[in-house]
Structures are given as C-alpha cells and as structure tokens.
Design a protein around this motif. Structure first.
Motif, PDB file in Angstrom:
ATOM      1  N   MET A 277     -37.377  -3.966 138.443  1.00 54.83           N
ATOM      2  CA  MET A 277     -38.653  -3.697 137.758  1.00 54.83           C
ATOM      3  C   MET A 277     -38.841  -4.618 136.555  1.00 54.83           C
ATOM      4  N   THR A 278     -38.574  -5.902 136.742  1.00 49.38           N
ATOM      5  CA  THR A 278     -38.589  -6.877 135.656  1.00 49.38           C
ATOM      6  C   THR A 278     -39.677  -7.930 135.839  1.00 49.38           C
ATOM      7  N   LEU A 279     -39.867  -8.730 134.808  1.00 52.23           N
ATOM      8  CA  LEU A 279     -40.915  -9.753 134.785  1.00 52.23           C
ATOM      9  C   LEU A 279     -40.762 -10.720 135.953  1.00 52.23           C
ATOM     10  N   THR A 280     -39.543 -11.211 136.162  1.00 52.05           N
ATOM     11  CA  THR A 280     -39.182 -11.991 137.347  1.00 52.05           C
ATOM     12  C   THR A 280     -37.793 -11.524 137.773  1.00 52.05           C
ATOM     13  N   HIS A 281     -37.201 -12.188 138.734  1.00 54.80           N
ATOM     14  CA  HIS A 281     -35.863 -11.799 139.165  1.00 54.80           C
ATOM     15  C   HIS A 281     -34.799 -12.155 138.131  1.00 54.80           C
ATOM     16  N   THR A 282     -35.117 -13.049 137.172  1.00 50.44           N
ATOM     17  CA  THR A 282     -34.163 -13.368 136.101  1.00 50.44           C
ATOM     18  C   THR A 282     -34.652 -12.921 134.728  1.00 50.44           C
ATOM     19  N   LEU A 283     -35.975 -12.952 134.499  1.00 50.05           N
ATOM     20  CA  LEU A 283     -36.520 -12.667 133.173  1.00 50.05           C
ATOM     21  C   LEU A 283     -36.965 -11.211 133.041  1.00 50.05           C
ATOM     22  N   TRP A 284     -36.798 -10.701 131.833  1.00 53.95           N
ATOM     23  CA  TRP A 284     -37.210  -9.336 131.466  1.00 53.95           C
ATOM     24  C   TRP A 284     -38.058  -9.443 130.207  1.00 53.95           C
ATOM     25  N   SER A 285     -39.108  -8.622 130.127  1.00 50.14           N
ATOM     26  CA  SER A 285     -39.957  -8.674 128.939  1.00 50.14           C
ATOM     27  C   SER A 285     -40.517  -7.303 128.607  1.00 50.14           C
ATOM     28  N   LEU A 286     -40.638  -7.041 127.315  1.00 54.72           N
ATOM     29  CA  LEU A 286     -41.161  -5.776 126.795  1.00 54.72           C
ATOM     30  C   LEU A 286     -42.251  -6.077 125.773  1.00 54.72           C
ATOM     31  N   TYR A 287     -43.397  -5.440 125.941  1.00 61.56           N
ATOM     32  CA  TYR A 287     -44.485  -5.524 124.955  1.00 61.56           C
ATOM     33  C   TYR A 287     -44.376  -4.246 124.140  1.00 61.56           C
ATOM     34  N   ASN A 288     -43.766  -4.336 122.958  1.00 65.45           N
ATOM     35  CA  ASN A 288     -43.281  -3.164 122.232  1.00 65.45           C
ATOM     36  C   ASN A 288     -44.016  -2.959 120.908  1.00 65.45           C
ATOM     37  N   ALA A 289     -44.584  -1.779 120.734  1.00 69.71           N
ATOM     38  CA  ALA A 289     -45.273  -1.444 119.488  1.00 69.71           C
ATOM     39  C   ALA A 289     -44.302  -0.815 118.498  1.00 69.71           C
ATOM     40  N   LEU A 290     -44.434  -1.202 117.237  1.00 70.63           N
ATOM     41  CA  LEU A 290     -43.692  -0.595 116.141  1.00 70.63           C
ATOM     42  C   LEU A 290     -44.730  -0.100 115.137  1.00 70.63           C
ATOM     43  N   PRO A 291     -45.086   1.183 115.221  1.00 71.30           N
ATOM     44  CA  PRO A 291     -46.164   1.696 114.367  1.00 71.30           C
ATOM     45  C   PRO A 291     -45.835   1.593 112.874  1.00 71.30           C
ATOM     46  N   ALA A 292     -46.874   1.578 112.061  1.00 68.93           N
ATOM     47  CA  ALA A 292     -46.711   1.516 110.608  1.00 68.93           C
ATOM     48  C   ALA A 292     -45.832   2.674 110.131  1.00 68.93           C
ATOM     49  N   GLY A 293     -44.892   2.344 109.252  1.00 69.91           N
ATOM     50  CA  GLY A 293     -44.044   3.366 108.656  1.00 69.91           C
ATOM     51  C   GLY A 293     -42.941   3.900 109.538  1.00 69.91           C
ATOM     52  N   VAL A 294     -42.732   3.297 110.718  1.00 72.33           N
ATOM     53  CA  VAL A 294     -41.755   3.817 111.679  1.00 72.33           C
ATOM     54  C   VAL A 294     -40.482   2.979 111.690  1.00 72.33           C
ATOM     55  N   MET A 295     -39.347   3.646 111.893  1.00 78.90           N
ATOM     56  CA  MET A 295     -38.066   2.983 112.110  1.00 78.90           C
ATOM     57  C   MET A 295     -37.563   3.362 113.501  1.00 78.90           C
ATOM     58  N   GLN A 296     -37.331   2.360 114.345  1.00 86.66           N
ATOM     59  CA  GLN A 296     -36.768   2.613 115.670  1.00 86.66           C
ATOM     60  C   GLN A 296     -35.252   2.526 115.572  1.00 86.66           C
ATOM     61  N   LYS A 297     -34.577   3.603 115.937  1.00 88.56           N
ATOM     62  CA  LYS A 297     -33.135   3.710 115.751  1.00 88.56           C
ATOM     63  C   LYS A 297     -32.378   2.616 116.510  1.00 88.56           C
ATOM     64  N   PRO A 298     -31.134   2.345 116.096  1.00 88.12           N
ATOM     65  CA  PRO A 298     -30.368   1.256 116.704  1.00 88.12           C
ATOM     66  C   PRO A 298     -30.166   1.405 118.210  1.00 88.12           C
ATOM     67  N   HIS A 299     -30.149   0.267 118.879  1.00 86.94           N
ATOM     68  CA  HIS A 299     -29.810   0.195 120.287  1.00 86.94           C
ATOM     69  C   HIS A 299     -29.085  -1.118 120.539  1.00 86.94           C
ATOM     70  N   ARG A 300     -28.503  -1.263 121.708  1.00 86.55           N
ATOM     71  CA  ARG A 300     -27.771  -2.482 122.070  1.00 86.55           C
ATOM     72  C   ARG A 300     -27.855  -2.699 123.577  1.00 86.55           C
ATOM     73  N   HIS A 301     -27.597  -3.947 124.005  1.00 88.17           N
ATOM     74  CA  HIS A 301     -27.564  -4.284 125.428  1.00 88.17           C
ATOM     75  C   HIS A 301     -26.818  -5.597 125.584  1.00 88.17           C
ATOM     76  N   ASN A 302     -26.367  -5.875 126.791  1.00 85.24           N
ATOM     77  CA  ASN A 302     -25.519  -7.039 127.029  1.00 85.24           C
ATOM     78  C   ASN A 302     -26.287  -8.320 127.310  1.00 85.24           C
ATOM     79  N   SER A 303     -27.595  -8.288 127.202  1.00 81.75           N
ATOM     80  CA  SER A 303     -28.392  -9.506 127.366  1.00 81.75           C
ATOM     81  C   SER A 303     -28.845 -10.011 125.994  1.00 81.75           C
ATOM     82  N   ILE A 304     -28.949 -11.321 125.870  1.00 77.93           N
ATOM     83  CA  ILE A 304     -29.450 -11.936 124.647  1.00 77.93           C
ATOM     84  C   ILE A 304     -30.967 -11.773 124.607  1.00 77.93           C
ATOM     85  N   ALA A 305     -31.501 -11.405 123.448  1.00 76.83           N
ATOM     86  CA  ALA A 305     -32.945 -11.248 123.298  1.00 76.83           C
ATOM     87  C   ALA A 305     -33.519 -12.411 122.492  1.00 76.83           C
TER      88      ALA A 305
END
Length: 309
Positions: A201-229
């Motif tokens: 369910m990715t952009l292509t068979h190799t590429l992944w992409s997220l269109y991600n909103a960060l609302p005003a005044g919000v902190m998104q808690k830590p996360h991690r993954h094994n791919s370079i962003a």
C-alpha cells in the motif's frame, strides 16, 4: 592457444578465485560498523535563486558509495526551473517522485504529458528520460531509487506501474477528510498509495510517502522505523520542529535530541532506527511530506514501525 596454455590460464584463474575467499569471526562481524547517517538539512534557499539546474543532495562521501546517493537506496534533489525554461532528467531508476514546491508547467515522457501546478505530486516508473518545462519560476522536490539499482548492479527491465498524478486539491481534500475523522488521534495523515501494490500500500514498490498534518499547538509523540526518512516541509509556522535521537527514556522522552526545524520548502534527513517526535508550537497548522524507501523495506517485512502511545 594450445592445451598447455589453456591449462595455465585455468590454473591462474583458479588461484585468483581462491584468493578472493575471505573469512570473518562471527561475533566480530555480525554487526559491522556501517557508515554513519546524520541529521542533515537542505535549506529552501538552495532552490530560490540561480539558473535552471538540478541540485543534488549527494552524501556519497559520508555513506561511502561510489555513486551519488542521499541514503543507501535513494537520491534526493531540488530541481530549479526558471520561467519559460526546460530541463531534462535522465536516471536509471524504477521509481521517481516529483513534488512541485512552486510554479507550474508540464512534464513530457514516453507515456505522454503531465501538466502540474504548485502542490501537485506525481510519480514516474522506469522511463528513459523526462522533459520538464516551466511556465513560471518553478522548484521541484525530486526523489528516485537509482542508488538501489547501482548497489545491485542492475538496470530496469520493466515498468512496475504507470505515471500517477496526485493533485494538490485531492491531497488536501483527502487530508481534511481524515482530520475530521481523526479528532483526538496523535497522528493525522494520508498515505499515498498505488493500486499496483496492494500488499505494501505504498507510493511505488520502493517508495513510501505520507502527507502528514501537524495541527497548531500539537506534539506528536516519538516513533521510529528502520527506513531513512527524507522529510520535506510543505508548510509550517515559526517554532515547528522535529526532535530526533537514538534512545528514549522510561517516560518516553527522546534522550539528547537533535532539533530539525520545519522551514517551508526545506528538507531534513531522519536516520534509520532513530526516535523522532514532531512539535508545533505555533498557531498555524503544518504539513510534512516524508519520502522513504519503505516500499522496499515493507516488502522485506522489516520496517518495524514503533511509537509511544
């Protein structure tokens, strides 16, 4: 060549092949010291002036490749195109992503012509080349997987998908629909996918992409993954940033973090496996567009996405 000479040539070759055999003691080599990948920023000023050109994010010296690369599998660039000018891109890659930072124009390639405007995103398969023409001063964020093919020593033998255009209007409409349903959630974003890849369910068979909103005044808690962003900032107010570090403490806070500011039109690199949290201390909503090689990593089933609840 007589029989004696043939036997001598074979003997020399055999000796050379045997000399190539190497051995490492398991415990000293099971986790080899790979080249370090740092948090590095590429400012918007790089594409805001100058002549029509490709501006590569080449970290090959740091990650020790013999070819241009931003990460082991991906190469990121800005493309600047002055008004009414044209530039050709030509890489041996299976997947290419283009995000229009500003401007308008068209891209011509073997499949036809894609017309684009500011905020549009499109992907191309293994096309021989593409011709990009701008009707206004234009900047494009361009990421492709040529380093992966260089590492494997291969060239594309087939196209895995056809071109796809994600317009700014559709991106924002889809994001807004998700935001209405995701009130109270820690993350509100849309994954850009391609129907040719139903498992990842990715952009292509190799590429992944997220269109991600960060609302005003919000902190998104830590996360991690094994791919370079490779994180592109679409929009942000002042004092919007990401904290990045190798470890978290018992309370889920990142230890000794590096701060990467969100500046519209800029990119920063998030190393693989590092914890990172997003912070918006402004009164403006922000949007970030990370590109990763997670299509490939997802298929290998080693992405290992983890987050603090």
């Amino acid at each position: 060549m007589n029989r004696m000479n043939v036997e001598q040539v074979q003997q020399v070759a055999q000796q050379q092949w045997e000399q190539q055999a190497d051995f490492k003691e398991y415990m000293s080599a099971v986790n080899p010291p790979m080249p370090k990948i740092d948090v590095i920023a590429y400012a918007s000023e790089l594409h805001e002036q100058g002549e029509t050109r490709v501006i590569p994010f080449d970290l090959s010296a740091q990650i020790q490749t013999q070819y241009p690369a931003t990460s082991p599998n991906l190469m990121a660039n800005f493309i600047r195109i002055c008004a009414n000018e044209t530039i050709k891109t030509d890489v041996k890659a299976t997947s290419q992503m283009f995000y229009v930072i500003r401007g308008s124009g068209k891209t011509q390639m073997k499949h036809g012509t894609i017309e684009w405007n500011e905020g549009d995103l499109f992907t191309l398969p293994a096309v021989p080349d593409a011709l990009h023409s701008a009707t206004a001063d234009t900047a494009i964020y361009w990421v492709h997987d040529a380093p992966l093919l260089k590492y494997l020593g291969v060239q594309p033998s087939e196209e895995k998908f056809t071109p796809v255009l994600y317009t700014k209007e559709r991106l924002n409409n889809e994001l807004e629909a998700v935001r209405k349903e995701a009130i109270g959630r820690n993350r509100t974003g849309i994954l850009l996918s391609n129907p040719n890849f139903p498992l990842t369910m990715t952009l292509t068979h190799t590429l992944w992409s997220l269109y991600n909103a960060l609302p005003a005044g919000v902190m998104q808690k830590p996360h991690r993954h094994n791919s370079i962003a490779l994180d592109y900032c679409v929009s942000a107010g002042p004092n919007t940033y990401t904290l990045i570090g190798k470890e978290i403490d018992e309370e889920g806070n990142i230890v000794d973090p590096i701060k990467a500011m969100w500046t519209p039109g800029s990119v920063f690199v998030t190393p693989p496996g590092w914890w990172h949290s997003h912070h918006n201390e402004s009164d403006e909503d922000a949007i970030v567009l990370p590109i990763q090689d997670a299509g490939l990593i997802m298929n290998m089933q080693v992405l290992d996405f983890q987050y603090i609840r």
